[in-house]
Design an enzyme around this catalytic site. Structure first.
Site, PDB file in Angstrom:
ATOM      1  CG  HIS A  83      -0.118   0.160   2.531  1.00 57.76           C
ATOM      2  ND1 HIS A  83       0.560  -0.890   3.116  1.00 57.76           N
ATOM      3  CD2 HIS A  83       0.145   1.248   3.310  1.00 57.76           C
ATOM      4  CE1 HIS A  83       1.185  -0.466   4.202  1.00 57.76           C
ATOM      5  NE2 HIS A  83       0.951   0.832   4.350  1.00 57.76           N
ATOM      6  CG  ASP A  99       1.920   5.076   4.652  1.00 55.37           C
ATOM      7  OD1 ASP A  99       1.368   3.963   4.562  1.00 55.37           O
ATOM      8  OD2 ASP A  99       2.996   5.257   5.256  1.00 55.37           O
ATOM      9  CG  HIS A 146       5.129   1.067   2.566  1.00 50.47           C
ATOM     10  ND1 HIS A 146       4.576   2.216   2.024  1.00 50.47           N
ATOM     11  CD2 HIS A 146       4.548   0.920   3.781  1.00 50.47           C
ATOM     12  CE1 HIS A 146       3.716   2.745   2.881  1.00 50.47           C
ATOM     13  NE2 HIS A 146       3.681   1.973   3.950  1.00 50.47           N
ATOM     14  NE  ARG A 171       9.599  -5.129  11.060  1.00 51.57           N
ATOM     15  CZ  ARG A 171       8.739  -4.319  10.434  1.00 51.57           C
ATOM     16  NH1 ARG A 171       7.492  -4.702  10.221  1.00 51.57           N
ATOM     17  NH2 ARG A 171       9.115  -3.131  10.024  1.00 51.57           N
TER      18      ARG A 171
HETATM   19  O1  LIG Z   1       5.366  -2.365   9.876  1.00 50.32           O
HETATM   20  C1  LIG Z   1       5.878  -1.742   8.958  1.00 50.32           C
HETATM   21  O2  LIG Z   1       7.083  -1.757   8.747  1.00 50.32           O
HETATM   22  C2  LIG Z   1       5.013  -0.934   8.016  1.00 50.32           C
HETATM   23  C3  LIG Z   1       3.807  -0.316   8.655  1.00 50.32           C
HETATM   24  C4  LIG Z   1       3.014   0.511   7.703  1.00 50.32           C
HETATM   25  O3  LIG Z   1       3.278   0.542   6.534  1.00 50.32           O
HETATM   26  C5  LIG Z   1       1.866   1.321   8.172  1.00 50.32           C
HETATM   27  O4  LIG Z   1       1.521   1.278   9.369  1.00 50.32           O
HETATM   28  O5  LIG Z   1       1.282   2.047   7.328  1.00 50.32           O
HETATM   29 FE   LIG Z   2       2.233   2.149   5.507  1.00 51.49          FE
END
Ligand SMILES: O=C(O)CCC(=O)C(=O)O
Ligand SMILES: [Fe+2]
Length: 380
Positions: free
Chosen positions: A238, A240, A296, A306
């Site tokens: 996605h 942001d 990403h 994680r």
């Molecule tokens: O956990 C991650 O590294 C990415 C999180 C992410 O892309 C988001 O919260 O929009």
């Molecule tokens: Fe994100």
């Protein structure tokens, strides 16, 4: 606490908590509901970092360096993402926010569910917001904070919510300052200064004590160790819907970005003390397409839990975001129509990866690679 909150109606437009909750940390075998195949995602599923034989890495920018503006501008143009060091966020605050996330996500499911995000709600515990666009479920859980964390923290820890709330408040305060600074560096590299009338909404002087009137949300993500990580997806690809996102990831890799050209995932390796900065869709609009918003995703691993914490930074409610007039001329017409953050979130909730295209006024010029056309991503 941010003094203004993300316009919430658009978040409500995309109820995602209809799934039954599964306690991922207790699952011994990947259920079919969580097993992804290439049909669930058009992009190369494997790859990322050293494993693919490439040494190319996401740029790391030292904010103390004399040419930070240029370095950031270059990273934004070529990657849409970079890491920052010497950003001024104290290390102990990064440790505290991570500890706050750990203490939350390691609670028994029934306790987390006391703060479950309502189907029409914005804050609280739940699955990834983009889940409704995919037929398979993601190997993650999240906690969204819009405005004060108090109400939900109280539900989870009736007698002991203070520490969590204080950490969130301290973290948001520092993040707000850093995100504002990063935004000006990004804009500065395009020749936009604080004097410009059009960006007065982003000027810290516009709001007395707590920085600019920009709004924000905090998204805490948890990716438990997974019995079959090669077939699971932590968080699907996605972009942001922000101006920019400042992401703290624990020292376990998992974040991957799609390299320009769209055929290779690159792992954003955790770098001690560094924070990851994503160009969001609204910065892409402001820059009239010069800065791509980075596609990403988060992958998972077999042994380690994680965590990540994303500070989602956007404009004040009501402010229309459009290509900045300094970046528009007869050869570079405005690529997007004006949208407020709330409107854009509504569009994203409806069209997901086609959201930017749906507010686009004209196609990119011939010879201009449209790094933000992700319409080939197959969803659901
Ligand atoms: O956990 C991650 O590294 C990415 C999180 C992410 O892309 C988001 O919260 O929009
Ligand atoms: Fe994100």
């Amino acid at each position: 606490m941010p003094s203004r909150v993300v316009p919430s109606d658009s978040f409500r437009a995309n109820p995602t908590n209809h799934h039954k909750f599964l306690d991922l940390s207790s699952v011994k075998e990947l259920p079919e509901s969580h097993a992804w195949t290439s049909q669930n995602n058009d992009y190369p599923f494997s790859g990322g970092g050293a494993a693919d034989g490439s040494s190319e890495t996401v740029p790391i920018v030292d904010l103390n360096s004399g040419n930070a503006t240029e370095l950031i501008g270059h990273a934004c143009k070529t990657w849409g993402v970079f890491q920052v060091v010497n950003h001024g966020i104290p290390n102990n605050l990064l440790e505290e926010i991570e500890a706050a996330g750990s203490s939350l996500f390691s609670l028994p499911m029934h306790q987390k569910l006391r703060a479950a995000r309502a189907a029409d709600g914005v804050s609280g515990y739940g699955v990834a917001r983009i889940s409704s666009f995919f037929s398979k479920r993601m190997w993650s859980e999240g906690f969204t904070i819009v405005g004060s964390p108090l109400e939900n923290a109280r539900k989870i820890w009736p007698d002991d919510y203070n520490k969590f709330c204080q950490t969130i408040e301290d973290y948001e305060k520092e993040m707000k300052k850093l995100a504002g600074r990063l935004m000006w560096l990004m804009l500065g590299s395009l020749g936009i200064t604080k004097e410009e009338e059009e960006v007065k909404w982003a000027d810290p002087k516009e709001e007395s004590e707590s920085g600019s009137g920009c709004a924000a949300a905090l998204q805490m993500n948890s990716y438990p160790a997974c019995p079959d990580p090669d077939r699971a997806m932590g968080l699907a690809a996605h972009t942001d819907s922000t101006i920019l996102t400042v992401l703290h990831q624990s020292n376990i890799s998992g974040l991957q970005v799609l390299r320009e050209g769209g055929n290779r995932w690159v792992t954003v390796e955790p770098h001690p003390g560094a924070l990851v900065v994503h160009v969001g869709d609204l910065m892409h609009i402001l820059s009239n397409g010069s800065y791509p918003s980075v596609l990403h995703r988060a992958v998972v691993n077999r042994t380690r839990h994680r965590l990540s914490v994303a500070y989602l930074y956007g404009p004040p409610p009501g402010v229309k975001i459009s290509p900045l007039s300094k970046l528009v001329d007869q050869y570079n017409p405005p690529m997007y129509r004006p949208v407020t953050w709330s409107e854009y979130l509504g569009t994203k909730a409806k069209h997901f990866d086609k959201a930017l295209t749906s507010v686009r006024l004209c196609a990119p010029r011939v010879g201009f690679v449209d790094t933000n056309d992700h319409s080939s991503v197959r969803v659901g």
